[in-house]
Design an enzyme around this catalytic site. Structure first.
Site, PDB file in Angstrom:
ATOM      1  N   LYS A 135     -33.498  -6.335 -13.027  1.00  0.00           N
ATOM      2  CA  LYS A 135     -34.773  -6.908 -13.466  1.00  0.00           C
ATOM      3  C   LYS A 135     -35.957  -6.416 -12.616  1.00  0.00           C
ATOM      4  CE  LYS A 135     -32.846 -10.667 -15.984  1.00  0.00           C
ATOM      5  NZ  LYS A 135     -31.413 -10.468 -15.711  1.00  0.00           N
TER       6      LYS A 135
HETATM    7  C1  LIG Z   1     -30.577 -10.382 -16.848  1.00  0.00           C
HETATM    8  C2  LIG Z   1     -29.218  -9.811 -16.623  1.00  0.00           C
HETATM    9  C3  LIG Z   1     -28.393  -9.419 -17.714  1.00  0.00           C
HETATM   10  C4  LIG Z   1     -28.822  -9.583 -19.159  1.00  0.00           C
HETATM   11  O1  LIG Z   1     -29.800  -8.654 -19.557  1.00  0.00           O
HETATM   12  P1  LIG Z   1     -30.652  -8.829 -20.894  1.00  0.00           P
HETATM   13  O2  LIG Z   1     -31.735  -7.814 -20.816  1.00  0.00           O
HETATM   14  O3  LIG Z   1     -31.154 -10.241 -20.888  1.00  0.00           O
HETATM   15  O4  LIG Z   1     -29.728  -8.577 -22.041  1.00  0.00           O
HETATM   16  C5  LIG Z   1     -27.162  -8.864 -17.428  1.00  0.00           C
HETATM   17  N1  LIG Z   1     -26.740  -8.696 -16.150  1.00  0.00           N
HETATM   18  C6  LIG Z   1     -27.493  -9.044 -15.080  1.00  0.00           C
HETATM   19  C7  LIG Z   1     -26.951  -8.830 -13.709  1.00  0.00           C
HETATM   20  C8  LIG Z   1     -28.749  -9.631 -15.267  1.00  0.00           C
HETATM   21  O5  LIG Z   1     -29.489  -9.990 -14.189  1.00  0.00           O
END
Ligand SMILES: *Cc1c(COP(=O)(O)O)cnc(C)c1O
Length: 463
Positions: free
Chosen positions: A112
């Site tokens: 993120k």
């Molecule tokens: C946020 C997150 C996801 C999910 O990703 P999306 O874009 O919401 O589909 C998967 N794995 C980790 C480690 C995350 O932090």
């Protein structure tokens, strides 16, 4: 570039307004009105370029008229210089044609950061131009809160307050939020659950007086700019492996479908993506949809991959809009059925269109443990449980073995040391940067699950 809502009833906006709006006024999500398309020659010209350069080329068309290319490139250089690897998103080889794309080299060790580090800077620029200040408020069960804090810390025109359930996030997750030493960052530990935290945030947004007085804003995953920033790493990784002269497949552990939709965007822009494989844990609404066309949320069950434990996949609305012929009425109709009858069936042609692009796979906790052990034994690579959902899906995809598969490595394994230890018998080494958090001073305020108390705190601390 102009932006329209997936539900067709909100004003058409330019980039800056779409950035600050987040959710559209009609409840829909903003999408650009057309996709910029790169020719094969343009893609070829990106081979060998660094991350910030490719990012500026991929994102410029979406921000045309808002920011000059030189300023954008300088902003991107600054953004991605905070990552701890010169390649920003390095790749490691896990099989003869299998690759891991490490998206966890940012400040909070999960993917993120790639988008939120940029989002904080884009917000700051937009607010500077408008002479405005915002208060970002969010609830977190762990990862998103720390990435939002890291992206907003010390930015001039915003305060950020994150609510998390007291005693219910891991120590590493808590320290990633509470040890950030920036005057505009505020952490509240709520005496309650994650759902209580979310309900408090929702109540603050529904309090029109408070909302406008504080100029509340959100950085949740429906923000278009997050998707835009994530489409970059598809282009970066594909040209490294020989695109546009070679098709590539991607395997994406998914929840809110932000990262996966960013891949769809890259494909629309001309990247030769042969196939997407959507990996889920037992919270498998996306897998069930891709098998049957029926979208029906059920209860959330906790798993070893908590960042994928969700019921409703918020960005999926963008894909539904696209595969239903970019028809806002069809999309609104499906969303109304979802809220009124708890689910919907996609039109058969729309499902067929989706299935030619996307396959899917589901993995339960035992499967994650087995896959983490297998990755360690066969490749000497320690993966986190979210990434394990992806590598298992990639292996069972039945794809043409001549097509390289890139699996997104979503988080550093040291963020989930207990799950990794259950699988491989030892805890992963903790990177120094993470270990240093353990000695730092924490700043956090514990508050009761009480709206008035939380609002009073935020009014006092922000501004
Ligand atoms: C946020 C997150 C996801 C999910 O990703 P999306 O874009 O919401 O589909 C998967 N794995 C980790 C480690 C995350 O932090």
């Amino acid at each position: 570039m102009k932006y329209q809502s997936t539900r067709g009833q909100a004003p058409i906006l330019g980039f800056e307004d779409a950035l600050l709006a987040g959710l559209a006024a009609d409840g829909g999500l903003y999408l650009p009105q057309s996709w910029p398309v790169f020719t094969a020659d343009t893609l070829r010209s990106l081979q060998g370029a660094d991350y910030a350069t490719i990012a500026s080329r991929v994102m410029a068309p979406f921000m045309e008229g808002w920011i000059e290319h030189d300023e954008l490139l300088a902003m991107l250089r600054e953004t991605y210089a905070v990552f701890d690897h010169p390649a920003v998103v390095p790749m490691v080889q896990a099989g003869s044609n299998d690759w891991l794309l490490e998206l966890f080299h940012g400040p909070t060790f999960a993917f993120k950061d790639v988008a939120l580090q940029l989002l904080g800077r884009l917000f700051d620029r937009a607010l500077e131009r408008r002479g405005e200040r915002i208060t970002i408020v969010g609830a977190t069960s762990g990862d998103t809160g720390s990435a939002a804090i890291a992206g907003c810390a010390d930015r001039a025109n915003m305060d950020v307050t994150i609510l998390f359930p007291h005693g219910r996030v891991s120590e590493v997750q808590r320290r990633q939020m509470t040890t950030v030493d920036a005057a505009n960052v505020h952490c509240i530990a709520i005496e309650g659950t994650f759902d209580d935290c979310q309900a408090l945030v929702k109540a603050m947004f529904n309090d029109a007086g408070f909302r406008s007085r504080m100029n509340l804003a959100a950085v949740n995953s429906i923000n278009w700019a997050r998707v835009m920033a994530q489409s970059v790493y598809y282009v970066v990784s594909a040209v490294r492996l020989g695109a546009p002269d070679r098709p590539i497949a991607y395997c994406i552990p998914s929840a809110n479908f932000g990262a996966a939709f960013a891949g769809y965007v890259a494909k629309q822009m001309g990247l030769p993506i042969a196939q997407f494989i959507i990996a889920t844990n037992t919270n498998d609404i996306l897998h069930r949809f891709l098998e049957s066309g029926s979208y029906r949320p059920s209860g959330v069950v906790p798993t070893l991959s908590p960042s994928m434990d969700i019921q409703i996949s918020s960005n999926f609305e963008r894909l539904l809009f696209e595969v239903h012929g970019c028809d806002p009425e069809a999309t609104s109709h499906l969303m109304a059925r979802l809220s009124q009858s708890g689910g919907f069936e996609a039109e058969p042609e729309a499902l067929a269109r989706t299935q030619t692009m996307m396959a899917s796979h589901r993995l339960d906790d035992d499967g994650m443990r087995a896959e983490m052990a297998r990755m360690q034994d066969d490749c000497g690579i320690i993966v986190d449980p979210h990434t394990a959902c992806g590598t298992a899906a990639a292996r069972s995809s039945g794809l043409d073995p001549g097509i390289p598969v890139i699996t997104h490595a979503q988080a550093h394994p040291a963020k989930f040391p207990d799950a990794v230890a259950e699988a491989i018998g030892r805890r992963p080494d903790m990177p120094d940067r993470l270990a240093r958090l353990m000695g730092r001073t924490e700043r956090v305020t514990v508050l009761p699950n009480d709206l008035a108390a939380v609002q009073a705190f935020i009014s006092n601390e922000s501004g």
